[in-house]
Scaffold this motif. Structure first.
Motif, PDB file in Angstrom:
ATOM      1  N   ARG A  38     -34.603  22.467  54.554  1.00 33.08           N
ATOM      2  CA  ARG A  38     -34.743  23.362  53.416  1.00 33.08           C
ATOM      3  C   ARG A  38     -36.044  24.152  53.540  1.00 33.08           C
ATOM      4  O   ARG A  38     -36.986  23.711  54.193  1.00 33.08           O
ATOM      5  CB  ARG A  38     -34.722  22.609  52.091  1.00 33.08           C
ATOM      6  N   GLN A  39     -36.043  25.307  52.895  1.00 34.01           N
ATOM      7  CA  GLN A  39     -37.234  26.147  52.889  1.00 34.01           C
ATOM      8  C   GLN A  39     -37.420  26.720  51.488  1.00 34.01           C
ATOM      9  O   GLN A  39     -36.573  27.481  51.008  1.00 34.01           O
ATOM     10  CB  GLN A  39     -37.133  27.267  53.914  1.00 34.01           C
ATOM     11  N   ALA A  40     -38.518  26.329  50.875  1.00 36.51           N
ATOM     12  CA  ALA A  40     -38.874  26.839  49.557  1.00 36.51           C
ATOM     13  C   ALA A  40     -39.709  28.109  49.729  1.00 36.51           C
ATOM     14  O   ALA A  40     -40.326  28.313  50.778  1.00 36.51           O
ATOM     15  CB  ALA A  40     -39.662  25.787  48.784  1.00 36.51           C
ATOM     16  N   PRO A  41     -39.753  28.958  48.711  1.00 34.95           N
ATOM     17  CA  PRO A  41     -40.537  30.204  48.808  1.00 34.95           C
ATOM     18  C   PRO A  41     -41.993  29.923  49.168  1.00 34.95           C
ATOM     19  O   PRO A  41     -42.645  29.077  48.546  1.00 34.95           O
ATOM     20  CB  PRO A  41     -40.412  30.789  47.402  1.00 34.95           C
ATOM     21  N   GLY A  42     -42.479  30.607  50.179  1.00 30.96           N
ATOM     22  CA  GLY A  42     -43.867  30.465  50.583  1.00 30.96           C
ATOM     23  C   GLY A  42     -44.195  29.213  51.357  1.00 30.96           C
ATOM     24  O   GLY A  42     -45.368  28.950  51.652  1.00 30.96           O
ATOM     25  N   LYS A  43     -43.174  28.434  51.691  1.00 29.39           N
ATOM     26  CA  LYS A  43     -43.407  27.179  52.418  1.00 29.39           C
ATOM     27  C   LYS A  43     -42.656  27.183  53.737  1.00 29.39           C
ATOM     28  O   LYS A  43     -41.722  27.963  53.940  1.00 29.39           O
ATOM     29  CB  LYS A  43     -42.973  25.989  51.564  1.00 29.39           C
ATOM     30  N   GLU A  44     -43.058  26.276  54.620  1.00 23.36           N
ATOM     31  CA  GLU A  44     -42.381  26.147  55.906  1.00 23.36           C
ATOM     32  C   GLU A  44     -41.057  25.394  55.730  1.00 23.36           C
ATOM     33  O   GLU A  44     -40.889  24.608  54.792  1.00 23.36           O
ATOM     34  CB  GLU A  44     -43.269  25.401  56.901  1.00 23.36           C
ATOM     35  N   ARG A  45     -40.149  25.643  56.642  1.00 25.70           N
ATOM     36  CA  ARG A  45     -38.892  24.917  56.641  1.00 25.70           C
ATOM     37  C   ARG A  45     -39.175  23.447  56.946  1.00 25.70           C
ATOM     38  O   ARG A  45     -39.968  23.135  57.851  1.00 25.70           O
ATOM     39  CB  ARG A  45     -37.946  25.509  57.680  1.00 25.70           C
ATOM     40  N   GLU A  46     -38.531  22.541  56.214  1.00 24.16           N
ATOM     41  CA  GLU A  46     -38.780  21.118  56.396  1.00 24.16           C
ATOM     42  C   GLU A  46     -37.470  20.348  56.529  1.00 24.16           C
ATOM     43  O   GLU A  46     -36.446  20.728  55.939  1.00 24.16           O
ATOM     44  CB  GLU A  46     -39.581  20.550  55.220  1.00 24.16           C
ATOM     45  N   LEU A  47     -37.541  19.262  57.273  1.00 22.02           N
ATOM     46  CA  LEU A  47     -36.376  18.397  57.437  1.00 22.02           C
ATOM     47  C   LEU A  47     -36.118  17.637  56.140  1.00 22.02           C
ATOM     48  O   LEU A  47     -37.028  17.053  55.555  1.00 22.02           O
ATOM     49  CB  LEU A  47     -36.620  17.403  58.566  1.00 22.02           C
ATOM     50  N   VAL A  48     -34.871  17.653  55.695  1.00 23.27           N
ATOM     51  CA  VAL A  48     -34.462  16.898  54.517  1.00 23.27           C
ATOM     52  C   VAL A  48     -33.817  15.575  54.942  1.00 23.27           C
ATOM     53  O   VAL A  48     -34.176  14.514  54.435  1.00 23.27           O
ATOM     54  CB  VAL A  48     -33.466  17.713  53.666  1.00 23.27           C
ATOM     55  N   ALA A  49     -32.864  15.668  55.861  1.00 28.51           N
ATOM     56  CA  ALA A  49     -32.151  14.466  56.296  1.00 28.51           C
ATOM     57  C   ALA A  49     -31.419  14.770  57.587  1.00 28.51           C
ATOM     58  O   ALA A  49     -31.084  15.925  57.861  1.00 28.51           O
ATOM     59  CB  ALA A  49     -31.157  14.012  55.230  1.00 28.51           C
ATOM     60  N   ASP A  50     -31.160  13.714  58.367  1.00 27.08           N
ATOM     61  CA  ASP A  50     -30.310  13.887  59.530  1.00 27.08           C
ATOM     62  C   ASP A  50     -29.427  12.657  59.717  1.00 27.08           C
ATOM     63  O   ASP A  50     -29.656  11.603  59.106  1.00 27.08           O
ATOM     64  CB  ASP A  50     -31.077  14.260  60.799  1.00 27.08           C
ATOM     65  N   ILE A  51     -28.417  12.840  60.538  1.00 23.26           N
ATOM     66  CA  ILE A  51     -27.419  11.799  60.743  1.00 23.26           C
ATOM     67  C   ILE A  51     -26.967  11.844  62.190  1.00 23.26           C
ATOM     68  O   ILE A  51     -26.751  12.925  62.753  1.00 23.26           O
ATOM     69  CB  ILE A  51     -26.236  11.969  59.758  1.00 23.26           C
ATOM     70  N   THR A  52     -26.839  10.670  62.801  1.00 24.60           N
ATOM     71  CA  THR A  52     -26.384  10.610  64.186  1.00 24.60           C
ATOM     72  C   THR A  52     -24.896  10.905  64.269  1.00 24.60           C
ATOM     73  O   THR A  52     -24.199  11.014  63.256  1.00 24.60           O
ATOM     74  CB  THR A  52     -26.691   9.233  64.788  1.00 24.60           C
ATOM     75  N   SER A  53     -24.403  11.005  65.511  1.00 24.54           N
ATOM     76  CA  SER A  53     -23.049  11.512  65.710  1.00 24.54           C
ATOM     77  C   SER A  53     -21.966  10.522  65.310  1.00 24.54           C
ATOM     78  O   SER A  53     -21.226  10.759  64.346  1.00 24.54           O
ATOM     79  CB  SER A  53     -22.865  11.939  67.166  1.00 24.54           C
ATOM     80  N   THR A  54     -21.854   9.420  66.044  1.00 20.73           N
ATOM     81  CA  THR A  54     -20.715   8.533  65.799  1.00 20.73           C
ATOM     82  C   THR A  54     -21.045   7.332  64.921  1.00 20.73           C
ATOM     83  O   THR A  54     -20.198   6.901  64.142  1.00 20.73           O
ATOM     84  CB  THR A  54     -20.138   8.037  67.124  1.00 20.73           C
ATOM     85  N   ASP A  55     -22.254   6.795  65.024  1.00 23.14           N
ATOM     86  CA  ASP A  55     -22.572   5.610  64.224  1.00 23.14           C
ATOM     87  C   ASP A  55     -23.147   5.935  62.861  1.00 23.14           C
ATOM     88  O   ASP A  55     -23.348   5.049  62.036  1.00 23.14           O
ATOM     89  CB  ASP A  55     -23.492   4.649  64.982  1.00 23.14           C
ATOM     90  N   GLY A  56     -23.432   7.214  62.611  1.00 25.15           N
ATOM     91  CA  GLY A  56     -23.808   7.634  61.267  1.00 25.15           C
ATOM     92  C   GLY A  56     -25.126   7.093  60.750  1.00 25.15           C
ATOM     93  O   GLY A  56     -25.304   6.945  59.539  1.00 25.15           O
ATOM     94  N   ILE A  57     -26.054   6.832  61.637  1.00 24.26           N
ATOM     95  CA  ILE A  57     -27.380   6.384  61.196  1.00 24.26           C
ATOM     96  C   ILE A  57     -28.107   7.568  60.575  1.00 24.26           C
ATOM     97  O   ILE A  57     -28.114   8.670  61.120  1.00 24.26           O
ATOM     98  CB  ILE A  57     -28.174   5.812  62.381  1.00 24.26           C
ATOM     99  N   THR A  58     -28.711   7.314  59.413  1.00 20.21           N
ATOM    100  CA  THR A  58     -29.330   8.394  58.643  1.00 20.21           C
ATOM    101  C   THR A  58     -30.839   8.262  58.563  1.00 20.21           C
ATOM    102  O   THR A  58     -31.397   7.169  58.726  1.00 20.21           O
ATOM    103  CB  THR A  58     -28.755   8.435  57.222  1.00 20.21           C
ATOM    104  N   ASN A  59     -31.468   9.371  58.294  1.00 18.78           N
ATOM    105  CA  ASN A  59     -32.917   9.431  58.137  1.00 18.78           C
ATOM    106  C   ASN A  59     -33.214  10.462  57.059  1.00 18.78           C
ATOM    107  O   ASN A  59     -32.548  11.511  57.013  1.00 18.78           O
ATOM    108  CB  ASN A  59     -33.562   9.859  59.462  1.00 18.78           C
ATOM    109  N   TYR A  60     -34.194  10.146  56.181  1.00 21.99           N
ATOM    110  CA  TYR A  60     -34.494  11.027  55.058  1.00 21.99           C
ATOM    111  C   TYR A  60     -35.986  11.314  54.954  1.00 21.99           C
ATOM    112  O   TYR A  60     -36.823  10.460  55.258  1.00 21.99           O
ATOM    113  CB  TYR A  60     -34.048  10.384  53.737  1.00 21.99           C
ATOM    114  N   ALA A  61     -36.288  12.494  54.465  1.00 27.06           N
ATOM    115  CA  ALA A  61     -37.661  12.788  54.082  1.00 27.06           C
ATOM    116  C   ALA A  61     -38.028  11.910  52.891  1.00 27.06           C
ATOM    117  O   ALA A  61     -37.184  11.601  52.047  1.00 27.06           O
ATOM    118  CB  ALA A  61     -37.793  14.259  53.700  1.00 27.06           C
TER     119      ALA A  61
END
Length: 114
Positions: A38-61
């Motif tokens: 996500r990118q808010a006005p005046g801020k750098e783009r930041e990672l919110v969350a990601d997920i692996t391909s088949t095993d679905g392991i997640t990671n969050y800010a």
């Protein structure tokens, strides 16, 4: 060609919920890890969350942990972001990203306002 199309953004009150979707095409979705940024006005783009391909392991800010849930449906080539307990500071353009292709979607606006 690789395409990522986000949808589901909009205007929501604080404490509300939204679900974003990202429809993927042009590559083997099930074999690729996926991310929401996500990118808010005046801020750098930041990672919110990601997920692996088949095993679905997640990671969050840390800022969204416990409120947002990233998921995927490999049969539908679609990535999701369920956003709950939204706060003013979640206002941003949300982007879908596939790292191995270095490809971004066009983004969808989320505005949290009373």
């Amino acid at each position: 060609q690789v395409q990522l199309v986000e949808s589901g953004g909009g205007l929501v009150q604080p404490g509300g919920s939204l679900r974003l979707s990202c429809a993927a095409s042009g590559f083997t979705f099930s074999s690729n890890a996926m991310s929401w940024y996500r990118q808010a006005p005046g801020k750098e783009r930041e990672l919110v969350a990601d997920i692996t391909s088949t095993d679905g392991i997640t990671n969050y800010a840390d800022s969204v942990k416990g409120r947002f849930i990233i998921s995927r449906d490999n049969a539908k080539n679609t990535l999701y972001l369920q956003m709950n307990s939204l706060k003013f500071e979640d206002t941003a353009v949300y982007y879908c990203y596939v790292r191995s292709w270095r490809h971004w979607g066009q983004g969808t606006q989320v505005t949290v306002s009373s």
